[in-house]
Every structure is written in C-alpha cells, then in structure tokens.
Write a protein that holds these residues in place. Structure first.
Motif, PDB file in Angstrom:
ATOM      1  N   ILE A 163     101.459  26.238  62.976  1.00 32.14           N
ATOM      2  CA  ILE A 163     100.382  27.170  63.291  1.00 32.14           C
ATOM      3  C   ILE A 163      99.047  26.454  63.134  1.00 32.14           C
ATOM      4  N   ILE A 164      98.208  26.566  64.152  1.00 33.25           N
ATOM      5  CA  ILE A 164      96.841  26.045  64.118  1.00 33.25           C
ATOM      6  C   ILE A 164      95.902  27.226  64.275  1.00 33.25           C
ATOM      7  N   THR A 165      94.976  27.382  63.326  1.00 35.22           N
ATOM      8  CA  THR A 165      93.999  28.472  63.411  1.00 35.22           C
ATOM      9  C   THR A 165      92.700  28.011  64.041  1.00 35.22           C
ATOM     10  N   ASP A 166      92.181  26.862  63.598  1.00 35.86           N
ATOM     11  CA  ASP A 166      90.908  26.366  64.145  1.00 35.86           C
ATOM     12  C   ASP A 166      91.179  25.618  65.445  1.00 35.86           C
ATOM     13  N   THR A 167      90.948  26.305  66.565  1.00 35.25           N
ATOM     14  CA  THR A 167      91.174  25.698  67.886  1.00 35.25           C
ATOM     15  C   THR A 167      89.868  25.356  68.592  1.00 35.25           C
ATOM     16  N   SER A 168      88.740  25.573  67.942  1.00 29.51           N
ATOM     17  CA  SER A 168      87.455  25.372  68.603  1.00 29.51           C
ATOM     18  C   SER A 168      86.941  23.940  68.481  1.00 29.51           C
ATOM     19  N   SER A 169      87.525  23.155  67.588  1.00 30.80           N
ATOM     20  CA  SER A 169      87.060  21.786  67.350  1.00 30.80           C
ATOM     21  C   SER A 169      87.738  20.809  68.301  1.00 30.80           C
ATOM     22  N   PRO A 170      87.046  19.711  68.675  1.00 30.40           N
ATOM     23  CA  PRO A 170      87.718  18.651  69.442  1.00 30.40           C
ATOM     24  C   PRO A 170      88.911  18.052  68.702  1.00 30.40           C
ATOM     25  N   ASP A 171      88.996  18.257  67.371  1.00 31.46           N
ATOM     26  CA  ASP A 171      90.149  17.771  66.627  1.00 31.46           C
ATOM     27  C   ASP A 171      91.445  18.438  67.078  1.00 31.46           C
ATOM     28  N   LEU A 172      91.347  19.537  67.827  1.00 30.38           N
ATOM     29  CA  LEU A 172      92.551  20.136  68.393  1.00 30.38           C
ATOM     30  C   LEU A 172      93.321  19.118  69.214  1.00 30.38           C
ATOM     31  N   HIS A 173      92.636  18.151  69.819  1.00 36.47           N
ATOM     32  CA  HIS A 173      93.272  17.130  70.650  1.00 36.47           C
ATOM     33  C   HIS A 173      94.329  16.370  69.843  1.00 36.47           C
ATOM     34  N   TRP A 174      93.935  15.778  68.712  1.00 37.56           N
ATOM     35  CA  TRP A 174      94.920  15.001  67.967  1.00 37.56           C
ATOM     36  C   TRP A 174      95.937  15.889  67.259  1.00 37.56           C
TER      37      TRP A 174
END
Length: 331
Positions: free
Chosen positions: A129-140
């Motif tokens: 589960i990923i909650t913070d999807t707004s950051s470019p870190d979603l990529h990695w």
C-alpha cells in the motif's frame, strides 16, 4: 479517465534511513514477530548503505494482543493530531514519540522510508500500500513494487490516496516515503507461517532493491520501463443495517474471499440474516478488497472499493532522475 500531465524529471534522493515498524496494531502478529526476530539477531549485513531502525510501535497493545489500547495508533499521525497539545491517550503519546524518532513528519530530518507491517483477516494476499502518491518518489516506489511482484507470490499494489495526503493519519507517513506491507489472510492474534514468511520476503526484497539501487547495481531489466497493474482505492461500502443500527446482512458467500476480483452489476454482495435474500451489487464494476476485514466490522465497513488500472512506469535511470507518474482521476 483523465490523467495528470507527466512532469519534469527530479533526482531520486538517496535512501539511507529506513524505519521498519511492527505492531502498529498489537494483534497483527507477523510484523511483531518479524521485528522481534530482527531485534534479537539483526540480518542486515548485506545492506551496508542503509541505516535500518527496527521498532515495535504499540507495546501496550502488543502485550494484551489487542488492536489498540485507547485509540487506533494508525490514525494518530495527521498534521493536526501531531501538533495537538491534547495528547489524551497512550496512543497519542506514543505517536508523538514515534514521530520524534522516525520523523518529524514533513521535516528534512525525517527517515527516508518507513515500512509498516500489517496483517488482515481478508484474502488480501501480499499487499503493498502506498498512500503518498503526489511525490515524484512514486516513480521508484512503483519500480520497487514491480521488483517485489516478480519475487513474492500474489502481490497486489494498492494506491490509497491520490493528491494531497497531509491530513492522512497513518504512521508510515512520518517518513519522507511510505510503504505498508499488508499480508493475509491471518486471524488477528494468530500467526500463520506462510503469511509471516511472505511478509519477510517483502521486507528483505525491498531492502535488497534499495541497497542495489544505492550501489547502482540494478540490472537494465530491473530499471526498464514497465506496465504495472495497480488498484486505486475509491471508497468504502458499508453493511446494510436495521433502523437501530444493528447488522442486517452478512457478506454473500459468492463474494467472500474474492479480494481484487471484479464485482459486476447484479453480483451477490450481501445476504439478509433473517430472510436469506441476496442483496445484489447495483453500482459500476469495481475490485473490492479488505472484504469482511474483522477490524472494520465495528465501523460497519464491509469492504473497500478499488478500480484496477495499468500504469506505465518509466525507466529508473542510473543517474537517479525521476518522473511524475500519470495517474487516472477518481471521480
């Protein structure tokens, strides 16, 4: 479905400080026993670029094998709650201690990543589960999810929040990046060997990915562009109730255990506890999860709705540059 525009590239921050948390809920025992085993005999000699902090979050709840003592610890980490002077429960005090240790949330000093270990009574499989999807870190993080999907059975990737998550109250958000490993089915207060070892595989797979990325040792295939199936949470479905608030129906046998499988218009969803009559799904197709989760019964939640989609995940370049991911809109 409309999506957000792909933005400019950003550099991946070095992942150094990793918090590994078990026992956020005191009766979810895979994480409790995994963290205890690592505290007794650390197994991190292969991860020399990482500083790994193992933590049991809710000691009193673990001691009595309950989800929480006064209030759900995993609902105590929103901006407003952390900054409140009214720490009127054990969990509120504990949240402030944890925030100081692996945060503070929203600060440059916060840990780079928090991995929070949970169990569910639902047929969830190995959920990431990923909650913070707004950051470019979603990529990695999504590249890491694909890496784990290829190495651990029955992985499902759930995006819990699209957009601003600053008021989301979950413990792993105290770090700069969050991952929750939600593994089931496992009855609360019990330990299932397969569930425990799958959770351990997720943890050590994630650490391996981060270590080899830090050392620029990921293969071309591991870093390449991918298409990844994810589920995006869209809302909760509640049990039918009587006028006095008591439960009127149970999950239909045809739905029980069918997490992440398509629920179509006209499919049985609930069965009336007195007449036996089936209550049919009257909304658009969705993919339910957390079906009949025991911890949600007190809130009247029968399951969570998600939509399934395919995301294109750009190449994870060896120079650490990141891309914003195009996410569908959720109406």
């Amino acid at each position: 479905m409309a999506g957000t525009a792909v933005g400019q590239r950003h550099a991946m921050r070095g992942i150094k400080r990793v918090a590994l948390v078990g026992g956020t809920h005191g009766n979810e025992l895979s994480g409790v026993h995994l963290v205890r085993s690592l505290l007794r005999q650390p197994s991190f000699q292969d991860f020399k670029s990482l500083e790994i902090d193992c933590l049991l979050a809710n000691d009193l709840a673990i001691e009595v094998c309950r989800r929480f003592v006064d209030r759900d610890l995993n609902r105590c980490f929103s901006r407003s709650t952390l900054h409140s002077d009214a720490a009127d429960s054990y969990e509120m005090h504990r949240a402030q201690e944890i925030n100081a240790r692996i945060g503070p949330r929203f600060s440059a000093e916060a840990s780079d990543l928090c991995i929070d270990l949970h169990n569910t009574t639902s047929n969830f499989g190995c959920g990431i589960i990923i909650t913070d999807t707004s950051s470019p870190d979603l990529h990695w993080k999504l590249q890491l999810c694909d890496y784990l999907r290829c190495r651990v059975p029955n992985v499902h990737i759930l995006l819990d929040c699209l957009g601003d998550c600053s008021e989301e109250p979950y413990l792993p958000l105290t770090a700069k990046n969050d991952l929750t490993f939600e593994v089931g089915p496992q009855a609360h207060g019990t330990l299932v060997s397969e569930v425990f070892w799958n959770q351990r595989r997720l943890v050590f797979g994630a650490l391996d990915f981060l270590e080899r990325f830090n050392r620029q040792q990921l293969s071309d295939e591991e870093r390449s562009e991918k298409t990844l199936e994810v589920f995006i949470q869209t809302g909760a479905v509640h049990y039918p109730t009587r006028s006095d608030g008591s439960l009127r129906a149970s999950i239909a046998a045809e739905l029980q255990g069918k997490d992440f499988q398509a629920l179509h218009l006209g499919d049985p969803v609930f069965q009336d506890l007195e007449s036996g009559e089936m209550i049919l799904w009257d909304e658009p197709e969705c993919y339910p999860c957390f079906i009949n989760e025991a911890a949600y019964l007190s809130s009247g939640i029968a399951f969570q709705k998600t939509m399934r989609c395919q995301l294109t995940i750009p190449e994870l370049r060896s120079d650490g540059s990141l891309c914003n991911i195009e996410l569908p809109s959720v109406d």
